[in-house]
Design a protein around this motif. Structure first.
Motif, PDB file in Angstrom:
ATOM      1  N   MET A  99       0.937  -1.214   0.025  1.00  0.00           N
ATOM      2  CA  MET A  99      -0.277   0.058  -0.067  1.00  0.00           C
ATOM      3  C   MET A  99       0.364   1.540   0.114  1.00  0.00           C
ATOM      4  O   MET A  99       2.145   1.524   1.246  1.00  0.00           O
ATOM      5  N   ASP A 100       0.255   2.810  -0.782  1.00  0.00           N
ATOM      6  CA  ASP A 100       2.094   3.312  -1.087  1.00  0.00           C
ATOM      7  C   ASP A 100       1.200   4.597   0.067  1.00  0.00           C
ATOM      8  O   ASP A 100       0.110   4.061   0.702  1.00  0.00           O
ATOM      9  N   THR A 101       1.980   4.976   0.385  1.00  0.00           N
ATOM     10  CA  THR A 101       1.612   6.556   1.020  1.00  0.00           C
ATOM     11  C   THR A 101       0.197   6.850   1.086  1.00  0.00           C
ATOM     12  O   THR A 101      -0.427   7.446   2.276  1.00  0.00           O
ATOM     13  N   ASN A 102       0.322   7.201  -0.009  1.00  0.00           N
ATOM     14  CA  ASN A 102      -1.457   8.313  -0.405  1.00  0.00           C
ATOM     15  C   ASN A 102      -2.467   6.972  -0.343  1.00  0.00           C
ATOM     16  O   ASN A 102      -3.473   7.464   0.562  1.00  0.00           O
ATOM     17  N   ALA A 103      -2.758   5.901   0.312  1.00  0.00           N
ATOM     18  CA  ALA A 103      -3.333   5.440   0.033  1.00  0.00           C
ATOM     19  C   ALA A 103      -3.571   5.212   1.673  1.00  0.00           C
ATOM     20  O   ALA A 103      -4.987   4.341   2.028  1.00  0.00           O
ATOM     21  N   SER A 104      -1.988   4.269   2.446  1.00  0.00           N
ATOM     22  CA  SER A 104      -1.983   4.516   3.575  1.00  0.00           C
ATOM     23  C   SER A 104      -3.092   6.017   4.547  1.00  0.00           C
ATOM     24  O   SER A 104      -3.532   5.601   5.181  1.00  0.00           O
ATOM     25  N   GLU A 105      -2.731   7.114   3.873  1.00  0.00           N
ATOM     26  CA  GLU A 105      -2.837   8.052   4.251  1.00  0.00           C
ATOM     27  C   GLU A 105      -4.626   8.162   4.545  1.00  0.00           C
ATOM     28  O   GLU A 105      -4.810   8.599   5.613  1.00  0.00           O
ATOM     29  N   LEU A 106      -4.858   8.207   2.704  1.00  0.00           N
ATOM     30  CA  LEU A 106      -6.840   7.692   2.716  1.00  0.00           C
ATOM     31  C   LEU A 106      -7.516   7.115   4.407  1.00  0.00           C
ATOM     32  O   LEU A 106      -8.526   7.110   4.362  1.00  0.00           O
ATOM     33  N   GLN A 107      -6.192   5.590   4.206  1.00  0.00           N
ATOM     34  CA  GLN A 107      -6.960   4.424   5.035  1.00  0.00           C
ATOM     35  C   GLN A 107      -7.613   5.195   6.099  1.00  0.00           C
ATOM     36  O   GLN A 107      -8.428   5.498   6.839  1.00  0.00           O
ATOM     37  N   GLU A 108      -6.462   6.125   6.295  1.00  0.00           N
ATOM     38  CA  GLU A 108      -6.208   6.434   7.796  1.00  0.00           C
ATOM     39  C   GLU A 108      -7.923   7.742   7.946  1.00  0.00           C
ATOM     40  O   GLU A 108      -7.944   7.577   9.055  1.00  0.00           O
ATOM     41  N   LYS A 109      -7.780   8.255   7.468  1.00  0.00           N
ATOM     42  CA  LYS A 109      -8.523   9.446   7.113  1.00  0.00           C
ATOM     43  C   LYS A 109     -10.481   8.543   7.249  1.00  0.00           C
ATOM     44  O   LYS A 109     -10.993   9.236   7.917  1.00  0.00           O
ATOM     45  N   ILE A 110     -10.226   7.639   6.514  1.00  0.00           N
ATOM     46  CA  ILE A 110     -11.288   7.019   6.554  1.00  0.00           C
ATOM     47  C   ILE A 110     -11.602   6.158   7.826  1.00  0.00           C
ATOM     48  O   ILE A 110     -12.791   6.064   8.187  1.00  0.00           O
ATOM     49  N   ARG A 111     -10.624   5.829   8.183  1.00  0.00           N
ATOM     50  CA  ARG A 111     -10.523   5.249   9.987  1.00  0.00           C
ATOM     51  C   ARG A 111     -11.024   6.143  10.802  1.00  0.00           C
ATOM     52  O   ARG A 111     -11.725   5.833  11.590  1.00  0.00           O
ATOM     53  N   GLN A 112     -10.859   7.415  10.669  1.00  0.00           N
ATOM     54  CA  GLN A 112     -10.589   7.845  11.623  1.00  0.00           C
ATOM     55  C   GLN A 112     -12.551   8.328  11.849  1.00  0.00           C
ATOM     56  O   GLN A 112     -13.253   8.185  12.398  1.00  0.00           O
ATOM     57  N   GLN A 113     -12.768   8.710   9.885  1.00  0.00           N
ATOM     58  CA  GLN A 113     -14.467   8.692  10.280  1.00  0.00           C
ATOM     59  C   GLN A 113     -15.180   8.185  10.660  1.00  0.00           C
ATOM     60  O   GLN A 113     -16.509   8.302  11.494  1.00  0.00           O
ATOM     61  N   PHE A 114     -14.845   7.055  10.092  1.00  0.00           N
ATOM     62  CA  PHE A 114     -16.021   5.680  11.057  1.00  0.00           C
ATOM     63  C   PHE A 114     -15.792   5.592  12.473  1.00  0.00           C
ATOM     64  O   PHE A 114     -16.556   4.458  13.075  1.00  0.00           O
ATOM     65  N   ASP A 115     -14.625   5.970  13.342  1.00  0.00           N
ATOM     66  CA  ASP A 115     -14.412   6.173  14.347  1.00  0.00           C
ATOM     67  C   ASP A 115     -15.405   6.838  14.838  1.00  0.00           C
ATOM     68  O   ASP A 115     -16.185   6.825  15.973  1.00  0.00           O
ATOM     69  N   PHE A 116     -14.972   8.146  14.770  1.00  0.00           N
ATOM     70  CA  PHE A 116     -16.145   9.016  14.681  1.00  0.00           C
ATOM     71  C   PHE A 116     -18.225   8.726  14.783  1.00  0.00           C
ATOM     72  O   PHE A 116     -18.739   9.380  15.698  1.00  0.00           O
ATOM     73  N   GLY A 117     -18.231   8.693  13.686  1.00  0.00           N
ATOM     74  CA  GLY A 117     -19.509   7.776  13.017  1.00  0.00           C
ATOM     75  C   GLY A 117     -19.830   6.334  12.816  1.00  0.00           C
ATOM     76  O   GLY A 117     -19.827   6.337  11.166  1.00  0.00           O
ATOM     77  N   PRO A 118     -19.287   5.511  13.602  1.00  0.00           N
ATOM     78  CA  PRO A 118     -19.272   3.794  13.295  1.00  0.00           C
ATOM     79  C   PRO A 118     -20.791   4.028  12.644  1.00  0.00           C
ATOM     80  O   PRO A 118     -22.316   4.850  12.911  1.00  0.00           O
TER      81      PRO A 118
END
Length: 440
Positions: free
Chosen positions: A1-20
């Motif tokens: 997984m490249d850096t951009n994909a990793s950063e996007l995945q982290e943003k998505i994880r944060q979004q779903f931790d905030f709003g499951p």
């Protein structure tokens, strides 16, 4: 997984931790949502691909991107005896998924914090993979498809979907507006939701973006989820039918069917399908499945999701459509009621229709075809034994002859061939809409 994909995945994880997601109460069960269960039942796509009926008992099913577990619960209810494993990158969502499945007694279900990218190294093999409302969040969907294919058994099936670029274009424009405003710079939370709401409310009602995407219900507390999943959805992206097929080719996967295949019928868009202009009448029958679906979406982009089933290439069993069966084929046929119809409520109501000599509205209990489907009370009575076990074609014909021994007009005895043809026509119609399954 490249850096951009990793950063996007982290943003998505944060979004779903905030709003499951989805925010469906744990005490809400999918048991009476027969249509939802129908499409989550492994029997449905397996029959479409192979014209064989499979028993989901002991099968292993992955819910990839399971979120809060409502889909996992649906898979468990639709596939009795199957082992359910859910993965997600949001631990907050997984905690709710574990509680949901435990609440309904599915204590053997497993949930793991794991990315789809890491599936190939997990050491699992699956008979069915459900990847719902997730694939469109990957920078390259083919990479996710390859990861799922790596853990799919040879005859296994994947169900996944992409957001439609054409149907959802206004929401993508709205997301661009909020990108320009900086609301995606960090993970959108309460402040960003309020800014998005206030921006839309400030617009005149006749401004196109507001007129076609805004709903005052978004201002309610339970509207936050909709705002996040539409106006402020990290990584959201739209795709077309050609994009889907290009991704399948790159992942070396074979298209099986659209999930709601009856609602993707190109010919249903024409006023008179049997009387088309000459060019269309000559060209449409010969175009590929991909082109038919592409034309449908260009003409009538009503589906938010490009929802499909796929699997390893050349693993489907060869079969002859029942419309082309010989007399010998039919005499060997075994007829099954679809498992999602084989429940006490349906049986009780079909008995009521038979007793009152009323048509049975089968589509009310399994609204999968998009049209109203009525079954004559005599046909319904003929199908009654299917609630107990699959039946042979000769046994159903014999039952029909006992139900209708004479012609109602001439009062002459019904010939066996006429009874056979009548039952065959009824079964072909019911099979065509997915209510029954017919094995050769």
């Amino acid at each position: 997984m490249d850096t951009n994909a990793s950063e996007l995945q982290e943003k998505i994880r944060q979004q779903f931790d905030f709003g499951p997601y989805p925010r469906i109460p744990i005490d809400r069960s999918p048991k009476k949502q027969l249509s939802l269960l129908y499409f989550h039942n492994l029997v449905t796509p397996y029959y479409l691909r192979n014209h064989q009926v499979i028993n989901p008992d002991q099968k292993v099913i992955l819910d990839a991107g399971c979120g809060t577990g409502y889909g996992s619960l649906t898979l468990a209810e639709a596939n009795p005896g199957a082992k359910i494993i859910g993965i997600d990158i949001s631990e907050q969502s997984l905690d709710l998924a574990r509680k949901r499945l435990s609440h309904y007694g599915f204590d053997e279900a497993e949930f793991h914090q794991l990315s789809i990218y890491d599936l190939p190294s997990a050491g699992w093999e699956f008979d069915y993979i459900n990847c719902d409302e997730l694939l469109y969040l990957f920078p390259d969907p083919a990479v996710a498809l390859k990861a799922m294919k790596a853990v799919l058994k040879p005859q296994g099936i994947i169900r996944s979907n992409l957001h439609s670029k054409h149907q959802r274009h206004l929401y993508f424009r709205a997301q661009e507006v909020f990108h320009v405003m900086g609301l995606f710079d960090e993970n959108p939370e309460d402040m960003e939701i309020d800014i998005a709401l206030n921006t839309m409310k400030a617009l005149k009602n006749n401004v196109e973006l507001k007129a076609r995407t805004w709903d005052p219900k978004y201002e309610r507390e339970d509207g936050k989820e909709t705002v996040l999943m539409n106006y402020l959805f990290q990584g959201d992206k739209g795709y077309t039918i050609p994009d889907l097929f290009a991704g399948l080719r790159e992942a070396n996967l074979e298209f099986i069917s659209m999930v709601h295949w009856r609602q993707w019928d190109l010919m249903s868009l024409f006023k008179e399908p049997d009387n088309l202009p000459v060019f269309l009448a000559m060209s449409l029958p010969d175009i590929s499945v991909e082109d038919r679906l592409h034309l449908f979406e260009l003409l009538h982009p009503v589906h938010r999701l490009i929802d499909f089933w796929c699997g390893h290439p050349e693993q489907g069993q060869s079969f002859t459509p029942i419309s082309e069966w010989t007399l010998s084929d039919w005499q060997k046929a075994k007829v099954h009621l679809h498992p999602q119809l084989n429940i006490p409520d349906v049986k009780q109501n079909i008995l009521k229709a038979i007793t009152e000599l009323q048509p049975f509205e089968i589509s009310r209990y399994l609204p999968v075809s998009g049209v109203e489907s009525l079954v004559d009370s005599a046909v319904a009575s003929c199908l009654l034994p299917l609630f107990d076990s699959p039946q042979s074609m000769p046994s159903l014909v014999e039952r029909w002859q006992r139900l209708r021994p004479v012609d109602p007009v001439t009062l002459e005895p019904i010939a066996e061939q006429k009874a056979f043809d009548t039952v065959k026509e009824a079964l072909m119609g019911l099979e065509n809409y997915g209510y029954i399954l017919v094995e050769g």
